[in-house]
Design a protein around this motif. Structure first.
Motif, PDB file in Angstrom:
ATOM      1  N   TYR A   1      -7.220  -4.137   6.400  1.00 35.54           N
ATOM      2  CA  TYR A   1      -6.309  -6.015   5.681  1.00 35.54           C
ATOM      3  C   TYR A   1      -7.195  -7.339   6.073  1.00 35.54           C
ATOM      4  O   TYR A   1      -7.986  -8.368   5.489  1.00 35.54           O
ATOM      5  CB  TYR A   1      -5.009  -6.071   5.320  1.00 35.54           C
TER       6      TYR A   1
ATOM      7  N   VAL B   1      -0.271   4.911   1.421  1.00 35.37           N
ATOM      8  CA  VAL B   1      -1.084   4.901   1.786  1.00 35.37           C
ATOM      9  C   VAL B   1      -1.265   6.387   2.574  1.00 35.37           C
ATOM     10  O   VAL B   1      -1.667   7.821   3.776  1.00 35.37           O
ATOM     11  CB  VAL B   1      -2.436   4.302   2.609  1.00 35.37           C
ATOM     12  N   SER B   2       0.044   6.172   2.983  1.00 36.72           N
ATOM     13  CA  SER B   2       0.926   7.262   4.083  1.00 36.72           C
ATOM     14  C   SER B   2       1.348   7.974   3.415  1.00 36.72           C
ATOM     15  O   SER B   2       2.217   8.604   2.835  1.00 36.72           O
ATOM     16  CB  SER B   2       2.028   6.289   4.692  1.00 36.72           C
TER      17      SER B   2
ATOM     18  N   LEU C   1       1.199  -1.181  -0.316  1.00 41.32           N
ATOM     19  CA  LEU C   1      -0.299   0.293  -0.006  1.00 41.32           C
ATOM     20  C   LEU C   1       0.684   1.288   0.207  1.00 41.32           C
ATOM     21  O   LEU C   1       1.742   1.558   0.643  1.00 41.32           O
ATOM     22  CB  LEU C   1      -0.877   0.395   1.135  1.00 41.32           C
TER      23      LEU C   1
ATOM     24  N   GLU D   1      -2.974  -0.567   9.022  1.00 40.54           N
ATOM     25  CA  GLU D   1      -2.670  -1.232   7.194  1.00 40.54           C
ATOM     26  C   GLU D   1      -3.349  -2.883   7.815  1.00 40.54           C
ATOM     27  O   GLU D   1      -4.202  -3.425   7.249  1.00 40.54           O
ATOM     28  CB  GLU D   1      -1.532  -1.338   7.055  1.00 40.54           C
TER      29      GLU D   1
ATOM     30  N   LEU E   1      -2.776  -0.500  -3.901  1.00 41.56           N
ATOM     31  CA  LEU E   1      -3.410   0.640  -3.689  1.00 41.56           C
ATOM     32  C   LEU E   1      -3.032   1.952  -3.271  1.00 41.56           C
ATOM     33  O   LEU E   1      -1.800   1.855  -2.430  1.00 41.56           O
ATOM     34  CB  LEU E   1      -4.654   0.471  -2.266  1.00 41.56           C
TER      35      LEU E   1
ATOM     36  N   ILE F   1      -3.282   6.094  -2.012  1.00 45.20           N
ATOM     37  CA  ILE F   1      -4.445   6.882  -1.561  1.00 45.20           C
ATOM     38  C   ILE F   1      -4.346   8.531  -1.910  1.00 45.20           C
ATOM     39  O   ILE F   1      -3.360   9.399  -1.933  1.00 45.20           O
ATOM     40  CB  ILE F   1      -4.829   6.808  -0.025  1.00 45.20           C
TER      41      ILE F   1
ATOM     42  N   GLU G   1       1.875   3.051  11.041  1.00 48.40           N
ATOM     43  CA  GLU G   1       0.257   3.213  10.924  1.00 48.40           C
ATOM     44  C   GLU G   1       0.174   1.991  10.230  1.00 48.40           C
ATOM     45  O   GLU G   1      -0.630   1.154   8.976  1.00 48.40           O
ATOM     46  CB  GLU G   1       0.755   3.810   9.232  1.00 48.40           C
TER      47      GLU G   1
ATOM     48  N   PHE H   1      -8.611   4.538   4.684  1.00 46.84           N
ATOM     49  CA  PHE H   1      -7.296   4.783   4.127  1.00 46.84           C
ATOM     50  C   PHE H   1      -7.175   6.641   4.790  1.00 46.84           C
ATOM     51  O   PHE H   1      -6.410   7.444   4.453  1.00 46.84           O
ATOM     52  CB  PHE H   1      -5.831   4.379   3.840  1.00 46.84           C
TER      53      PHE H   1
END
Lengths: 111, 304
Positions: free
Chosen positions: B131, A16-17, A14, B127, A47, A49, B123, B156
């Motif tokens: 999931y 996302v951060s 991911l 996550e 993914l 964001i 984080e 998110f």
């Protein structure tokens, strides 16, 4: 040319951060200042964001002009759905940094 | 919603209402409860009248318990056994573990997304939680990959909004699958800078904004309290656009403001009580059959 493997930064599938996005931005920024090309490789990223894309790529538009970004930045292995999201992020960044924010920011109360 | 309290020796007993839902009344009751505990050392939550409590609200109730436990407040829960489904739910989502006077027997047949507390700086743990309990959950197998992707992205985005704007150190989260309605709700709570704090401090022209006005401003496309060199103001847009198609719901209760958008209809109001942080609840329709496939293909060099 410097290649940044996004997965090596996020240590995850991911992206996302916003903190990871900042790390990517810092690497790009150093290269751009030296007029070096940068390739962002999203292989293995499932993914993303807007928080990550804003802080890694969108923020570039606050400093660099579009021509410089186009000539120095390339992005590979980004899934089509994520490209659509990146398009929105870039459009919003161009709109935000393209308009004159000086009046508005005069009013910002600095902490 | 009225809050009733009684004294039982040195313990202050708070009556949990007959029905506690994820709505403005439910948030109001829990905010009132937060303030009611202040200055007390021994608290009982009495569930004798409670017939229905939406389990995702354990994010709020649980966060209140943990915050006051840090201040050496003792908590007991009573009469939970009168509603076996509530007891079962609270055992399985981990809420009952917060109380000294309970013994929990984990039953694997449950539809909860457990109550958890996350360090905002870690984080990866959040996550993994998403999931494990949402991506891998058997409750959403019929949804398209595109729909699942939109759900995870929305969650998110909300988490990152909290990380970036609240300055809080911890996030409390709990969720629930409502199987009959085919919906999933996830509630996130933090006790950091509120929307009202951030907006009223962003520009002097917003200094007098109420909590509701601040929320109305914050959810508008392109609005962000980030500094002039930071890109932003898109995350909530993406979520709202998806929730309209999904027929889902987003609710925010921050300081004395309440904002919700349900199936595209917005309701916003000032609240009687001030929550010392922000509560965000997102609800997804799991019967969504849309594919959410991007048909248009973009060349990256064209969008830069």
């Amino acid at each position: 040319m410097e290649t940044i493997k996004i997965k090596d930064i996020t240590n995850s599938h991911l992206a996302v951060s916003s903190i990871d996005g900042d790390k990517v931005f810092d690497i790009i920024d150093v290269s751009f200042k030296a007029d070096k090309k940068v390739e962002l490789d999203f292989e293995g990223i499932e993914l993303t964001i807007t928080a990550f894309l804003n802080s890694s790529i969108g923020k570039l538009y606050s400093i660099y002009d579009v021509d410089k970004i186009k000539s120095l930045l390339s992005i590979i292995n980004l899934k089509q759905d994520e490209i659509a999201l990146l398009k929105l992020v870039i459009e919003k960044a161009k709109e935000r940094f393209g308009k004159d924010l000086s009046n508005e920011n005069d009013l910002v109360d600095e902490a | 919603m009225a809050l009733f309290t009684f004294w039982q020796g040195e313990w202050k007993k708070i009556q949990i209402p007959k029905s506690l839902k994820t709505d403005i009344e439910g948030f109001g009751f829990l905010t009132n409860l937060y303030h009611e505990i202040k200055g007390n050392k021994k608290i009982i939550f009495d569930f004798s009248n409670c017939e229905w409590l939406e389990a995702n609200l354990c994010a709020i109730l649980g966060s209140i318990v943990l915050i006051y436990q840090k201040q050496k407040v003792q908590f007991k829960i009573e009469n939970i056994e009168k509603q076996s489904f509530l007891q079962n739910t609270f055992e399985n989502n981990g809420f009952l573990k917060l109380f000294d006077n309970t013994i929990t027997n984990l039953n694997k047949k449950h539809s909860g997304i457990p109550f958890s507390k996350y360090d905002m700086k870690n984080e990866n743990e959040f996550e993994n939680y998403i999931y494990k309990y949402i991506l891998s959950a058997s409750k959403i197998p019929e949804m398209s990959e595109g729909a699942k992707r939109k759900i995870f992205r929305s969650i998110f985005e909300l988490f990152q909004n909290s990380v970036m704007h609240s300055g809080a150190s911890e996030l409390y989260v709990c969720g629930q699958y409502y199987t009959a309605k085919a919906r999933m709700a996830l509630t996130m709570v933090e006790y950091g800078k509120t929307f009202k704090h951030n907006v009223t401090n962003h520009l002097s022209i917003y200094n007098n904004f109420s909590g509701a006005e601040c929320l109305k401003w914050a959810v508008q496309s392109g609005n962000t309290t980030k500094s002039k060199t930071e890109a932003g103001g898109l995350g909530l847009d993406i979520i709202r656009e998806f929730l309209k198609l999904n027929q889902g719901k987003l609710q925010i209760n921050s300081a004395d403001g309440y904002w919700e958008e349900k199936k595209g209809i917005i309701f916003v109001t000032d609240c009687e009580y001030t929550f010392p942080g922000s509560i965000v609840n997102i609800e997804f329709n799991l019967r969504d059959k849309n594919s959410y496939i991007t048909h248009e293909e973009f060349n990256i060099s064209d969008i830069l």
